[in-house]
Enzyme design. Structure first.
Site, PDB file in Angstrom:
ATOM      1  N   HIS A 393       1.210  -9.060   0.939  1.00  0.00           N
ATOM      2  CA  HIS A 393       1.119  -7.612   0.756  1.00  0.00           C
ATOM      3  C   HIS A 393       1.615  -7.153  -0.617  1.00  0.00           C
ATOM      4  O   HIS A 393       1.472  -5.973  -0.966  1.00  0.00           O
ATOM      5  CB  HIS A 393       1.928  -6.904   1.852  1.00  0.00           C
ATOM      6  CG  HIS A 393       1.368  -5.566   2.246  1.00  0.00           C
ATOM      7  ND1 HIS A 393       0.294  -4.984   1.605  1.00  0.00           N
ATOM      8  CD2 HIS A 393       1.723  -4.688   3.213  1.00  0.00           C
ATOM      9  CE1 HIS A 393       0.024  -3.818   2.163  1.00  0.00           C
ATOM     10  NE2 HIS A 393       0.883  -3.606   3.139  1.00  0.00           N
ATOM     11  N   ASP A 397      -3.653  -5.325  -0.257  1.00  0.00           N
ATOM     12  CA  ASP A 397      -3.410  -4.214   0.656  1.00  0.00           C
ATOM     13  C   ASP A 397      -4.142  -4.439   1.973  1.00  0.00           C
ATOM     14  O   ASP A 397      -5.024  -5.301   2.083  1.00  0.00           O
ATOM     15  CB  ASP A 397      -3.858  -2.899   0.017  1.00  0.00           C
ATOM     16  CG  ASP A 397      -3.010  -2.536  -1.197  1.00  0.00           C
ATOM     17  OD1 ASP A 397      -1.810  -2.863  -1.183  1.00  0.00           O
ATOM     18  OD2 ASP A 397      -3.550  -1.930  -2.143  1.00  0.00           O
TER      19      ASP A 397
END
Length: 421
Positions: A393, A397
């Site tokens: 992450h 995304d």
């Protein structure tokens, strides 16, 4: 060893000084950070010198041993004062001198009883690390030996803390040291991790500390794939002499999705993102001792289904037989692991650094499902599985991570049951 392999550790000498060696005889065993292998001789002759010892870390291109060949013996014994030394012999002598010079650094560290490889000694000499400092470093290598990573970590910490008193340095180690546990009841068996398990332990812990792991899950209807494989697997095995599993079908879908979403085919180095031009799929495979290894299918997007099936079978079989080469595990840009092999419905795999994603394939199961038709919906038996996508992450995304695994699912559900192979 392959273009992407830079160094290896000598784990065992199979031939000793004075031994006669034939072409292709295994001379020594080496280990990279992921795979062990034997090094065969390219010539016949007698081993006259070993320039590195067991557990030494050696860079690719360095001379590790001298083998006297029959042709060299005949040449050197006929040299007289009036005959010029052949150029080949001169080059060999230069190689020997360079290699011996690399080993000669041992004289600078006679004050320590620790075993130090030539590479570690050279780094210590270049960085001005004293004997006392070397004694203080807790090595992560076999029997507590100081490795390249240990001394580089020590140097990095020392550079950040220049005011520290170097006469009494803080011990630095890449691994936590602890006393050997003792069985309280005398019935428990205590077994030290093997080298591969220690490496895996370090990789997994480092990956969790490095990447912000996030998971996305999606269920896929693979009924058409199951029916198609049942229809063609016997013909494929007779024609190609190999079994057709589900894995190459899944790998091909992943390769296609990576072309659609190149943002998943990247790696991270510090604060930099490296966009990979080639799609090299890592395929988690089991070793005979139970450990896992990740051989790599290079340029996977360029393979048709037959080529993918052969690549998967080749790497899987060589992994089981311990025949993988060092380069077989290098250069991966994305990894796939099949947890369904062990009956797991889905899993949350740990990212293979410095990649940013890994896909887990769950077990295929028959389940009741709602089937939509122009005449209406009804309940039927379908073959389904879960895809579990772990991604970093920091750079990926949820939109990209979720869209990528959805695209893999779309390719699998759209599989044409009339596909020729």
């Amino acid at each position: 060893m392959g273009e992407s392999v830079a160094e290896a550790t000598i784990t065992n000498w199979l031939k000793q000084v004075g031994d006669t060696i034939e072409i292709d005889d295994a001379v020594l065993e080496i280990a990279t950070d992921k795979v062990d292998s034997e090094v065969p001789s390219e010539v016949s002759g007698v081993l006259v010198e070993q320039l590195f010892g067991k557990d030494d870390l050696v860079q690719v291109g360095q001379t590790i041993a001298i083998i006297e060949t029959d042709s060299l013996s005949e040449t050197t014994t006929t040299i007289t004062e009036d005959v010029a030394i052949p150029e080949a012999v001169v080059e060999i002598e230069k190689s020997v001198e360079v290699a011996q010079a690399m080993v000669s650094t041992a004289v600078d560290f006679k004050g320590t009883e620790k075993f130090l490889s030539p590479l570690v000694k050279n780094i210590a000499k270049q960085e001005g690390v004293s004997v006392a400092e070397l004694e203080s470093i807790s090595g992560s290598g076999k029997e507590g030996r100081v490795t390249k990573e240990d001394i580089l970590a020590y140097v990095a910490v020392r550079q950040k803390s220049p005011v520290a008193n170097t006469s009494a340095p803080t011990p630095i180690s890449n691994t936590s040291t602890q006393a050997v546990p003792v069985s309280v009841n005398g019935e428990d068996e205590i077994v030290e991790m093997d080298r591969m398990r220690k490496l895996i332990s370090g990789y997994m812990t480092a990956s969790l500390q490095t990447s912000a792991h996030v998971q996305s899950f999606i269920e896929v209807d693979v009924t058409n794939i199951v029916k198609w494989r049942d229809k063609v697997k016997n013909t494929f095995e007779k024609r190609e002499g190999e079994k057709l599993t589900f894995t190459p079908i899944f790998m091909q879908a992943v390769a296609k999705a990576l072309k659609d979403f190149p943002g998943m085919n990247i790696s991270v180095e510090g604060e930099y993102i490296i966009k990979k031009r080639n799609i090299n799929l890592g395929m988690a495979a089991a070793l005979p001792n139970g450990n896992l290894i990740v051989p790599v299918i290079k340029n996977a997007d360029q393979l048709n289904l037959v080529g993918m099936a052969k690549a998967v079978n080749d790497l899987g079989n060589r992994a089981k037989n311990g025949k993988l080469k060092p380069d077989d595990t290098q250069g991966g840009t994305y990894t796939v692991t099949n947890v369904g092999t062990f009956g797991s419905v889905f899993g949350t795999p740990i990212i293979n650094q410095p990649q940013v994603g890994i896909l887990a394939l769950g077990a295929i199961r028959k389940v009741p499902a709602v089937i939509e038709t122009p005449e209406g919906d009804f309940i039927g038996i379908r073959q389904k599985m879960f895809l579990s996508h772990s991604y970093d992450h920091r750079v990926v995304d949820g939109a990209l991570g979720g869209s990528f695994v959805k695209r893999v699912a779309d390719y699998l559900e759209a599989f044409d049951i009339n596909t020729d192979i």
